[in-house]
Design a protein around this motif. Structure first.
Motif, PDB file in Angstrom:
ATOM      1  N   ALA A   1       0.847  -1.196   0.000  1.00  0.00           N
ATOM      2  CA  ALA A   1       0.000   0.000   0.000  1.00  0.00           C
ATOM      3  C   ALA A   1       0.881   1.243   0.000  1.00  0.00           C
ATOM      4  O   ALA A   1       0.591   2.230   0.681  1.00  0.00           O
ATOM      5  CB  ALA A   1      -0.934  -0.002   1.208  1.00  0.00           C
ATOM      6  N   SER A   2       1.953   1.200  -0.775  1.00  0.00           N
ATOM      7  CA  SER A   2       2.930   2.289  -0.772  1.00  0.00           C
ATOM      8  C   SER A   2       2.395   3.561  -1.409  1.00  0.00           C
ATOM      9  O   SER A   2       3.014   4.613  -1.295  1.00  0.00           O
ATOM     10  CB  SER A   2       4.204   1.855  -1.509  1.00  0.00           C
TER      11      SER A   2
ATOM     12  N   LEU B   1       9.952   8.237  11.736  1.00  0.00           N
ATOM     13  CA  LEU B   1       9.690   9.074  10.561  1.00  0.00           C
ATOM     14  C   LEU B   1      10.705   8.879   9.448  1.00  0.00           C
ATOM     15  O   LEU B   1      10.569   9.492   8.387  1.00  0.00           O
ATOM     16  CB  LEU B   1       9.657  10.551  10.973  1.00  0.00           C
ATOM     17  N   ILE B   2      11.723   8.059   9.678  1.00  0.00           N
ATOM     18  CA  ILE B   2      12.710   7.819   8.630  1.00  0.00           C
ATOM     19  C   ILE B   2      12.059   7.028   7.483  1.00  0.00           C
ATOM     20  O   ILE B   2      11.387   6.032   7.695  1.00  0.00           O
ATOM     21  CB  ILE B   2      13.920   7.051   9.197  1.00  0.00           C
ATOM     22  N   GLY B   3      12.280   7.479   6.295  1.00  0.00           N
ATOM     23  CA  GLY B   3      11.679   6.848   5.120  1.00  0.00           C
ATOM     24  C   GLY B   3      10.455   7.576   4.612  1.00  0.00           C
ATOM     25  O   GLY B   3      10.015   7.322   3.482  1.00  0.00           O
ATOM     26  N   LEU B   4       9.901   8.491   5.418  1.00  0.00           N
ATOM     27  CA  LEU B   4       8.733   9.262   4.965  1.00  0.00           C
ATOM     28  C   LEU B   4       9.229  10.515   4.248  1.00  0.00           C
ATOM     29  O   LEU B   4       9.049  11.647   4.707  1.00  0.00           O
ATOM     30  CB  LEU B   4       7.843   9.621   6.153  1.00  0.00           C
ATOM     31  N   SER B   5       9.846  10.321   3.108  1.00  0.00           N
ATOM     32  CA  SER B   5      10.521  11.419   2.410  1.00  0.00           C
ATOM     33  C   SER B   5       9.565  12.411   1.768  1.00  0.00           C
ATOM     34  O   SER B   5       9.972  13.520   1.422  1.00  0.00           O
ATOM     35  CB  SER B   5      11.448  10.848   1.329  1.00  0.00           C
ATOM     36  N   SER B   6       8.298  12.056   1.594  1.00  0.00           N
ATOM     37  CA  SER B   6       7.319  12.964   0.992  1.00  0.00           C
ATOM     38  C   SER B   6       6.437  13.652   2.027  1.00  0.00           C
ATOM     39  O   SER B   6       5.510  14.377   1.654  1.00  0.00           O
ATOM     40  CB  SER B   6       6.429  12.198   0.003  1.00  0.00           C
TER      41      SER B   6
ATOM     42  N   ARG C   1       5.431   7.682  -0.037  1.00  0.00           N
ATOM     43  CA  ARG C   1       4.613   8.723  -0.679  1.00  0.00           C
ATOM     44  C   ARG C   1       3.686   9.438   0.300  1.00  0.00           C
ATOM     45  O   ARG C   1       2.960  10.335  -0.098  1.00  0.00           O
ATOM     46  CB  ARG C   1       3.763   8.096  -1.792  1.00  0.00           C
ATOM     47  N   LEU C   2       3.716   9.051   1.549  1.00  0.00           N
ATOM     48  CA  LEU C   2       2.799   9.632   2.538  1.00  0.00           C
ATOM     49  C   LEU C   2       3.075  11.126   2.706  1.00  0.00           C
ATOM     50  O   LEU C   2       4.207  11.544   2.920  1.00  0.00           O
ATOM     51  CB  LEU C   2       2.961   8.913   3.878  1.00  0.00           C
TER      52      LEU C   2
END
Length: 460
Positions: free
Chosen positions: A98-99, A143-148, A124-125
């Motif tokens: 569900a990316s 929160l690491i990886g929530l680049s958007s 993409r969140l």
């Protein structure tokens, strides 16, 4: 026998068609790409949900747990609403496949710890809503990886510590709002707070916490207030701190600052921090080059531009062939348009030393000068030609007769249609005759014939 095989083959084909997965649960409402199961008394997820769903509303139910791969059959899912449930934890890999999720609302639940695996794969969140839970801890790598990520809401919880160090410009280039208001934070790592990207500092909400009054805390807020951040201006009375940690001695430090008179707040909040203002004028269709000159001297810098028409621009996110971002931070627009006008903000980040600086350029795109000149010249020429025609009409009326200047008679003559009489009226010979009869009071200046053909003159 051959004809008897067709019903069996038809039944087999119908069974193989993917129709059962697209059925809408009876307790839900399915409309185009939206599935709403709100206020349905659910204690667990429905067995089958349509795979075409882009929005799934499961709010106001009794869901207490989400297991791994709960939404793996919904690859198009973008908006997930799960507010007002009983969720206390999320399983590992709950958002597997569900990316594409952009908006996640987990507010008003019973989450206590936000673990680092909760949001794995959601690169993409953009909006994360976790307010009004029971959260007391946010793990460092959450929160690491929530680049958007653009907006994150953690207000109305029990948070005492938050991993500010995990938010950096290269990891969260689009983050503009971080709401940590109405929590239980007393002492913050102010050096980590001052190292946050400028846009995050501008949108950081810390009101209604139990902050302890000290000079480090006041220095940060003093500089934010000096820069006019709305996060402070909108909640002036809700920013309080306690003297020596005594809850009974609470002051509104943004309005009553006598307690901090001995604090030194003149030094910069983050070093170095330079804001340069400049204006650039360019004609439409021209080339624009915007430099990102700051006081940072390191050769290993990352740059991000915020433009008024295209949002955030990074070296990896450019999808326009007319825009280029060079390694030195220079932004080039090859053919500027009028809607490209506005304020451009460049943020330069020194990742190794955790320093940042900004550069602001105000760009105004004008219509081409030649077009403006031609329009004015054409208007002026039209006015001159119009004035010439008016003067010709007024002062150069044509005269087609050599004797066009005739005296104004005292009485308008009424003449017969005899050419000789017309000549006597309009030619010089007729002038003398008119003078001879000037003292006579007559109604007709020329003789008229009676019905019998005899000539008679009517005199007064």
């Amino acid at each position: 026998m051959t004809s008897g095989m067709y019903p069996g083959l038809l039944l087999l084909l119908l069974c193989l068609l993917p129709g059962s997965e697209e059925t809408c649960p009876t307790i839900c409402l399915c409309l185009s790409d939206t599935v709403s199961c709100s206020s349905s008394g659910l204690s667990k997820l429905p067995l089958s949900l349509p795979s075409f769903s882009a929005t799934l509303d499961l709010s106001h139910n009794h869901l207490s747990w989400l297991g791994p791969g709960s939404f793996k059959w919904m690859p198009r899912l973008e908006n997930l609403l799960m507010a007002h449930n009983q969720l206390s934890s999320l399983g590992v890999g709950v958002f597997h496949n569900a990316s594409g999720l952009r908006h996640l609302d987990l507010s008003s639940n019973k989450l206590q710890v936000v673990e680092q695996h909760y949001f794995q794969g959601l690169w993409r969140l953009e909006e994360l809503l976790l307010y009004n839970n029971k959260i007391s801890q946010v793990e460092a790598s959450t929160l690491i990886g929530l680049s958007s990520l653009k907006k994150a809401y953690f207000s109305l919880n029990l948070i005492t510590h938050f991993p500010f160090f995990s938010i950096q410009d290269h990891s969260h280039p689009f983050l503009t709002m971080l709401d940590l208001s109405s929590n239980r934070m007393s002492r913050l790592p102010w050096e980590d707070v001052k190292a946050l990207p400028r846009l995050v500092q501008r949108g950081l909400y810390l009101h209604n916490n139990s902050l302890i009054c000290d000079c480090s805390m006041y220095s940060v807020f003093w500089h934010w207030d000096l820069r006019g951040y709305d996060s402070l201006r909108d909640f002036m009375d809700e920013h309080t701190c306690t003297i020596y940690g005594d809850q009974r001695a609470s002051i509104r430090f943004l309005r009553h600052n006598r307690f901090f008179h001995n604090c030194s707040v003149e030094r910069a909040v983050s070093l170095p921090l330079t804001v340069l203002l400049s204006n650039v004028l360019v004609s439409e269709g021209g080339r624009v080059r915007l430099d990102c000159q700051t006081s940072l001297t390191s050769t290993d810098l990352s740059f991000t531009w915020l433009s008024p028409s295209k949002g955030y621009i990074t070296e990896d996110s450019i999808n326009d062939t007319l825009i280029s971002l060079f390694p030195n931070g220079t932004l080039e627009i090859q053919a500027a348009k009028v809607n490209d006008s506005g304020l451009y903000v460049c943020t330069a980040v020194d990742i190794k030393q955790a320093l940042n600086a900004t550069r602001e350029v105000n760009v105004t795109v004008l219509l081409p000068a030649a077009e403006s000149f031609n329009t004015g010249y054409t208007t002026l020429l039209g006015c001159v030609v119009t004035m010439v025609f008016i003067l010709v009409y007024l002062y150069m009326t044509p005269c087609r007769c050599s004797c066009c200047k005739q005296p104004k008679p005292a009485v308008i003559p009424i003449a017969t249609y005899d050419p000789s009489t017309l000549t006597s009226v309009f030619c010089p010979a007729g002038r003398d005759q008119a003078k001879a009869q000037a003292n006579k009071h007559v109604a007709f200046m020329e003789p008229m014939l009676s019905e019998e053909g005899t000539e008679w003159t009517l005199e007064s």
